[in-house]
Design a protein around this motif. Structure first.
Motif, PDB file in Angstrom:
ATOM      1  N   LEU A 403      41.541  49.717  -9.139  1.00 55.10           N
ATOM      2  CA  LEU A 403      42.248  50.040 -10.378  1.00 55.10           C
ATOM      3  C   LEU A 403      41.408  50.968 -11.250  1.00 55.10           C
ATOM      4  CD1 LEU A 403      43.854  46.654 -11.539  1.00 55.10           C
ATOM      5  CD2 LEU A 403      45.077  48.735 -10.908  1.00 55.10           C
ATOM      6  N   LYS A 404      40.124  50.644 -11.401  1.00 57.89           N
ATOM      7  CA  LYS A 404      39.258  51.436 -12.277  1.00 57.89           C
ATOM      8  C   LYS A 404      39.035  52.840 -11.734  1.00 57.89           C
ATOM      9  CE  LYS A 404      35.851  49.557 -14.435  1.00 57.89           C
ATOM     10  NZ  LYS A 404      34.569  48.902 -14.756  1.00 57.89           N
ATOM     11  N   ASN A 405      38.998  52.974 -10.438  1.00 55.33           N
ATOM     12  CA  ASN A 405      38.785  54.284  -9.822  1.00 55.33           C
ATOM     13  C   ASN A 405      40.062  55.120  -9.754  1.00 55.33           C
ATOM     14  OD1 ASN A 405      36.052  53.753  -9.361  1.00 55.33           O
ATOM     15  ND2 ASN A 405      36.452  52.849  -7.352  1.00 55.33           N
ATOM     16  N   SER A 406      41.208  54.475  -9.866  1.00 56.30           N
ATOM     17  CA  SER A 406      42.487  55.168  -9.671  1.00 56.30           C
ATOM     18  C   SER A 406      43.186  55.545 -10.967  1.00 56.30           C
ATOM     19  CB  SER A 406      43.433  54.297  -8.831  1.00 56.30           C
ATOM     20  OG  SER A 406      42.866  53.983  -7.580  1.00 56.30           O
ATOM     21  N   PHE A 407      42.951  54.780 -12.032  1.00 61.14           N
ATOM     22  CA  PHE A 407      43.724  54.972 -13.258  1.00 61.14           C
ATOM     23  C   PHE A 407      42.824  54.981 -14.482  1.00 61.14           C
ATOM     24  CE2 PHE A 407      46.256  52.370 -10.235  1.00 61.14           C
ATOM     25  CZ  PHE A 407      47.109  53.378  -9.821  1.00 61.14           C
ATOM     26  N   SER A 408      43.374  55.463 -15.581  1.00 60.66           N
ATOM     27  CA  SER A 408      42.680  55.444 -16.866  1.00 60.66           C
ATOM     28  C   SER A 408      43.610  54.844 -17.902  1.00 60.66           C
ATOM     29  CB  SER A 408      42.270  56.860 -17.276  1.00 60.66           C
ATOM     30  OG  SER A 408      43.392  57.579 -17.765  1.00 60.66           O
ATOM     31  N   LYS A 409      43.079  54.647 -19.089  1.00 59.89           N
ATOM     32  CA  LYS A 409      43.926  54.059 -20.134  1.00 59.89           C
ATOM     33  C   LYS A 409      44.984  55.040 -20.627  1.00 59.89           C
ATOM     34  CE  LYS A 409      40.826  55.062 -24.015  1.00 59.89           C
ATOM     35  NZ  LYS A 409      40.072  54.450 -25.133  1.00 59.89           N
ATOM     36  N   ASN A 410      44.902  56.295 -20.189  1.00 63.12           N
ATOM     37  CA  ASN A 410      45.960  57.252 -20.511  1.00 63.12           C
ATOM     38  C   ASN A 410      47.173  57.096 -19.605  1.00 63.12           C
ATOM     39  OD1 ASN A 410      44.447  58.403 -22.557  1.00 63.12           O
ATOM     40  ND2 ASN A 410      43.592  59.988 -21.243  1.00 63.12           N
ATOM     41  N   ASP A 411      47.072  56.247 -18.575  1.00 61.85           N
ATOM     42  CA  ASP A 411      48.185  55.996 -17.671  1.00 61.85           C
ATOM     43  C   ASP A 411      48.936  54.736 -18.100  1.00 61.85           C
ATOM     44  OD1 ASP A 411      47.402  58.163 -16.029  1.00 61.85           O
ATOM     45  OD2 ASP A 411      45.926  56.888 -15.032  1.00 61.85           O
ATOM     46  N   PHE A 412      50.216  54.705 -17.770  1.00 65.87           N
ATOM     47  CA  PHE A 412      51.040  53.517 -18.045  1.00 65.87           C
ATOM     48  C   PHE A 412      51.171  52.747 -16.743  1.00 65.87           C
ATOM     49  CE2 PHE A 412      55.112  51.274 -18.611  1.00 65.87           C
ATOM     50  CZ  PHE A 412      54.866  50.643 -19.811  1.00 65.87           C
ATOM     51  N   VAL A 413      50.546  51.570 -16.697  1.00 59.77           N
ATOM     52  CA  VAL A 413      50.462  50.801 -15.455  1.00 59.77           C
ATOM     53  C   VAL A 413      51.197  49.482 -15.600  1.00 59.77           C
ATOM     54  CG1 VAL A 413      48.920  49.746 -13.759  1.00 59.77           C
ATOM     55  CG2 VAL A 413      48.229  51.849 -14.928  1.00 59.77           C
ATOM     56  N   VAL A 414      52.205  49.297 -14.763  1.00 62.57           N
ATOM     57  CA  VAL A 414      52.956  48.042 -14.686  1.00 62.57           C
ATOM     58  C   VAL A 414      52.599  47.372 -13.363  1.00 62.57           C
ATOM     59  CG1 VAL A 414      55.248  46.966 -14.687  1.00 62.57           C
ATOM     60  CG2 VAL A 414      54.835  49.038 -16.033  1.00 62.57           C
ATOM     61  N   MET A 415      52.333  46.081 -13.409  1.00 58.69           N
ATOM     62  CA  MET A 415      51.914  45.381 -12.202  1.00 58.69           C
ATOM     63  C   MET A 415      52.769  44.141 -11.968  1.00 58.69           C
ATOM     64  SD  MET A 415      48.332  43.369 -11.479  1.00 58.69           S
ATOM     65  CE  MET A 415      47.328  44.797 -11.877  1.00 58.69           C
ATOM     66  N   LYS A 416      53.147  43.933 -10.701  1.00 59.89           N
ATOM     67  CA  LYS A 416      53.709  42.656 -10.273  1.00 59.89           C
ATOM     68  C   LYS A 416      52.738  42.059  -9.269  1.00 59.89           C
ATOM     69  CE  LYS A 416      55.401  41.196  -6.909  1.00 59.89           C
ATOM     70  NZ  LYS A 416      55.910  41.156  -5.533  1.00 59.89           N
ATOM     71  N   MET A 417      52.382  40.804  -9.487  1.00 59.72           N
ATOM     72  CA  MET A 417      51.412  40.156  -8.610  1.00 59.72           C
ATOM     73  C   MET A 417      52.002  38.883  -8.020  1.00 59.72           C
ATOM     74  SD  MET A 417      47.488  38.879  -9.444  1.00 59.72           S
ATOM     75  CE  MET A 417      46.864  40.543  -9.635  1.00 59.72           C
ATOM     76  N   ASP A 418      52.114  38.871  -6.694  1.00 57.43           N
ATOM     77  CA  ASP A 418      52.596  37.706  -5.942  1.00 57.43           C
ATOM     78  C   ASP A 418      51.682  37.568  -4.729  1.00 57.43           C
ATOM     79  OD1 ASP A 418      53.901  35.736  -4.560  1.00 57.43           O
ATOM     80  OD2 ASP A 418      55.752  36.861  -4.232  1.00 57.43           O
ATOM     81  N   VAL A 419      50.576  36.827  -4.912  1.00 57.59           N
ATOM     82  CA  VAL A 419      49.510  36.828  -3.902  1.00 57.59           C
ATOM     83  C   VAL A 419      49.173  35.423  -3.407  1.00 57.59           C
ATOM     84  CG1 VAL A 419      48.482  39.026  -4.541  1.00 57.59           C
ATOM     85  CG2 VAL A 419      47.859  36.970  -5.814  1.00 57.59           C
ATOM     86  N   GLU A 420      50.138  34.545  -3.443  1.00 62.06           N
ATOM     87  CA  GLU A 420      50.006  33.249  -2.778  1.00 62.06           C
ATOM     88  C   GLU A 420      48.770  32.449  -3.191  1.00 62.06           C
ATOM     89  OE1 GLU A 420      52.633  32.214  -0.757  1.00 62.06           O
ATOM     90  OE2 GLU A 420      53.375  34.030  -1.712  1.00 62.06           O
ATOM     91  N   GLY A 421      48.517  32.385  -4.484  1.00 60.97           N
ATOM     92  CA  GLY A 421      47.416  31.587  -4.993  1.00 60.97           C
ATOM     93  C   GLY A 421      46.151  32.367  -5.270  1.00 60.97           C
ATOM     94  N   THR A 422      46.043  33.587  -4.729  1.00 56.82           N
ATOM     95  CA  THR A 422      44.843  34.392  -4.940  1.00 56.82           C
ATOM     96  C   THR A 422      44.752  34.889  -6.379  1.00 56.82           C
ATOM     97  OG1 THR A 422      45.059  35.107  -2.638  1.00 56.82           O
ATOM     98  CG2 THR A 422      43.487  36.296  -3.965  1.00 56.82           C
ATOM     99  N   GLU A 423      45.820  34.716  -7.154  1.00 58.67           N
ATOM    100  CA  GLU A 423      45.778  35.134  -8.556  1.00 58.67           C
ATOM    101  C   GLU A 423      44.656  34.425  -9.322  1.00 58.67           C
ATOM    102  OE1 GLU A 423      49.066  31.997  -8.145  1.00 58.67           O
ATOM    103  OE2 GLU A 423      48.436  33.821  -7.091  1.00 58.67           O
ATOM    104  N   PHE A 424      44.291  33.216  -8.888  1.00 58.97           N
ATOM    105  CA  PHE A 424      43.219  32.486  -9.572  1.00 58.97           C
ATOM    106  C   PHE A 424      41.843  33.077  -9.263  1.00 58.97           C
ATOM    107  CE2 PHE A 424      46.662  29.393  -9.757  1.00 58.97           C
ATOM    108  CZ  PHE A 424      46.542  28.919 -11.061  1.00 58.97           C
ATOM    109  N   ASP A 425      41.789  33.960  -8.271  1.00 59.71           N
ATOM    110  CA  ASP A 425      40.564  34.725  -7.996  1.00 59.71           C
ATOM    111  C   ASP A 425      40.634  36.120  -8.615  1.00 59.71           C
ATOM    112  OD1 ASP A 425      39.196  32.845  -6.030  1.00 59.71           O
ATOM    113  OD2 ASP A 425      41.097  33.179  -4.994  1.00 59.71           O
ATOM    114  N   LEU A 426      41.803  36.763  -8.510  1.00 60.02           N
ATOM    115  CA  LEU A 426      41.935  38.155  -8.937  1.00 60.02           C
ATOM    116  C   LEU A 426      41.939  38.325 -10.453  1.00 60.02           C
ATOM    117  CD1 LEU A 426      44.601  39.540  -6.411  1.00 60.02           C
ATOM    118  CD2 LEU A 426      42.116  39.831  -6.348  1.00 60.02           C
ATOM    119  N   ILE A 427      42.623  37.460 -11.169  1.00 61.49           N
ATOM    120  CA  ILE A 427      42.711  37.613 -12.628  1.00 61.49           C
ATOM    121  C   ILE A 427      41.337  37.531 -13.289  1.00 61.49           C
ATOM    122  CG2 ILE A 427      43.641  36.631 -14.762  1.00 61.49           C
ATOM    123  CD1 ILE A 427      45.713  38.152 -13.121  1.00 61.49           C
TER     124      ILE A 427
END
Length: 488
Positions: A403-427
């Protein structure tokens, strides 16, 4: 035969009458339509606007319309106020951007700023040259003053390129003025972010426009104080970031979280979608440089990209590029046929490493294709914890760093996350790295031991988290200023 002596006198009389009629008609037009006085010196054959314009090949009727006259007067008043404020001088070398009519250029010349020109896709003789605001055909540091009216910046498909070119061609200490519709805090801060590398906002003023297309105009004046390409203030030296206060205010306007565990979450999703307060329905997103939808755990194209995001998400006529992150190779082939979609055939994870990917098959699931159960991931050394499913070896990547290498705060980024429990690691990883500040809006499915659709009265054995733990995750995100919505 006698010579006809009266014809020359008659012809001269007729010519004089025709000339007089022309003067009278022109006088009547100026007084009744243009609302100007008529002076003996110019016989009112042409108004001052038309004379100064050096019309050339342009259609004369354009310069005779009330809209044209009113718009020139409007811009003349705007520029006179800027002269009074010290942001413009009559000696300033000036440029007007994206001006197909050239009326702002003409207004500058009318008030004495003689060295003024404009650029637009099509040239207009003597007023406007052919050119693109994202590739201004002038050298570095050419202009003392740049003007972009009629919402030109917010209409641009790449505002950052637009701004970079203005900063390049503007002299140090020069001023640029924009007429925009940045009437909410989010859009105003997005505007300011575009100029962080070069300029400071020195004046904000609301003015009444001259037509219905921009009846209320926000005038923003920036001054070129620096020029540092590539500067990035997304995070501090530790990689962390703090969500700005204006984003926290938006979170308070979001729909309420569902505090009671739903008995039928698959039904709750359909109802909840109707209640969601999308960010793009609350604010103007025009001053973002790129528009991106990141589907983490995308599965098939129709799972959420085609069935929900492209049909229901309010995009404000912006074109979003889609990134589909999906490790299950069963779904990879169909993405090759989709325009505007980039497939990342890996698993979103907290670092770059090989992972064990479990393919689950529930009691009533088919084995092939779209019936494959959604898989969990774990490091290879922990794969012995999987029970009863197929296990494949896949590549995982550091999602936060991507994410940090691909986008900047000048971009509008919408995310959907469905990762089968891995959200507790990724967030937590998103917060740790500061990548969370790059995401404007999240649709998060939090996985817990919920009631199963296939087996009434039974909870899912796949997950150990409870609904209360998921609710705590959503609450902590919102308290941190992250606009997150519950996804089931």
């Amino acid at each position: 035969m006698e010579p006809v002596t009266g014809k020359p006198a008659l012809l001269l009389t007729q010519l004089l009458i025709i000339g007089l009629l022309i003067v009278i008609v022109r006088f009547a037009y100026v007084i009744t339509l243009a609302g100007e006085s008529c002076t003996l010196g110019d016989f009112c054959f042409f108004s001052s606007e038309v004379r100064s314009a050096s019309v050339g090949e342009a259609a004369p009727e354009r310069y005779a319309s009330k809209d044209w006259i009113n718009s020139v007067r409007f811009y003349s008043s705007v520029f006179q106020d800027l002269i009074a404020g010290g942001f413009l001088s009559r000696a300033a070398k000036s440029l007007c951007l994206e001006t197909p009519t050239g009326r702002d250029v003409l207004a500058l010349r009318e008030i004495g700023v003689t060295d003024a020109t404009g650029i637009s896709k099509r040239a207009l003789p003597s007023l406007v040259k052919a050119g693109d605001a994202r590739q201004i055909p002038f050298a570095n540091g050419t202009f003392d003053f740049v003007f972009a009216g009629d919402g030109a910046l917010e209409r641009s498909p790449r505002p950052a390129e637009f701004v970079t070119e203005i900063a390049r061609t503007l002299k140090p200490e020069g001023f640029a003025v924009f007429h925009v519709k940045a009437n909410d805090t989010y859009s105003f801060n997005s505007f300011v972010d575009l100029f962080n590398f070069c300029c400071n906002v020195v004046k904000i003023k609301d003015v009444i426009g001259f037509d219905s297309s921009m009846s209320c105009v926000r005038e923003l004046v920036v001054k070129k104080e620096r020029y540092v390409i590539g500067s990035d203030s997304n995070s501090n030296s530790n990689g962390k970031c703090s969500v700005p206060e204006y984003k926290k205010t938006l979170v308070r306007n979001a729909e309420a979280l569902i505090e009671e565990e739903p008995l039928k979450p698959w039904i709750t999703l359909k109802r909840n979608v109707k209640n969601i307060r999308y960010l793009s329905s609350m604010v103007n997103i025009s001053f973002k440089d790129r528009y991106v939808y990141v589907d983490v755990g995308a599965r098939s194209y129709g799972s959420s990209i085609g069935s929900w995001f492209r049909k229901q998400y309010p995009k404000q006529n912006k074109t979003f590029h889609v990134y589909a992150i999906e490790a299950d190779k069963t779904f990879h082939q169909e993405y090759g046929l989709k325009k505007g979609v980039t497939l990342l055939p890996y698993a979103a994870w907290v670092r770059n490493e090989s992972l064990a990917f479990e393919i689950n098959h529930g009691p009533r699931e088919k084995v092939q294709g779209k019936g494959r159960g959604m898989g969990r991931i774990q490091p290879l050394e922990s794969s012995s914890d999987f029970h009863g499913g197929e296990v494949e070896r896949i590549a995982g990547f550091d999602f936060a760093e991507w994410l940090k290498n691909s986008f900047s705060k000048n971009d509008f980024v919408v995310m959907k996350m469905d990762v089968e429990g891995t959200e507790f690691d990724l967030i937590p990883r998103l917060f740790e790295t500061g990548a969370i500040c790059l995401v404007d809006e999240i649709f998060l499915e939090c996985h817990y031991n919920r009631w199963q659709r296939c087996c009434p009265g039974q909870r899912s054995p796949k997950y150990q988290k409870t609904y209360d733990q998921c609710l705590q995750l959503f609450t902590s995100l919102r308290q941190s200023g992250v606009l997150v919505h519950q996804w089931f």
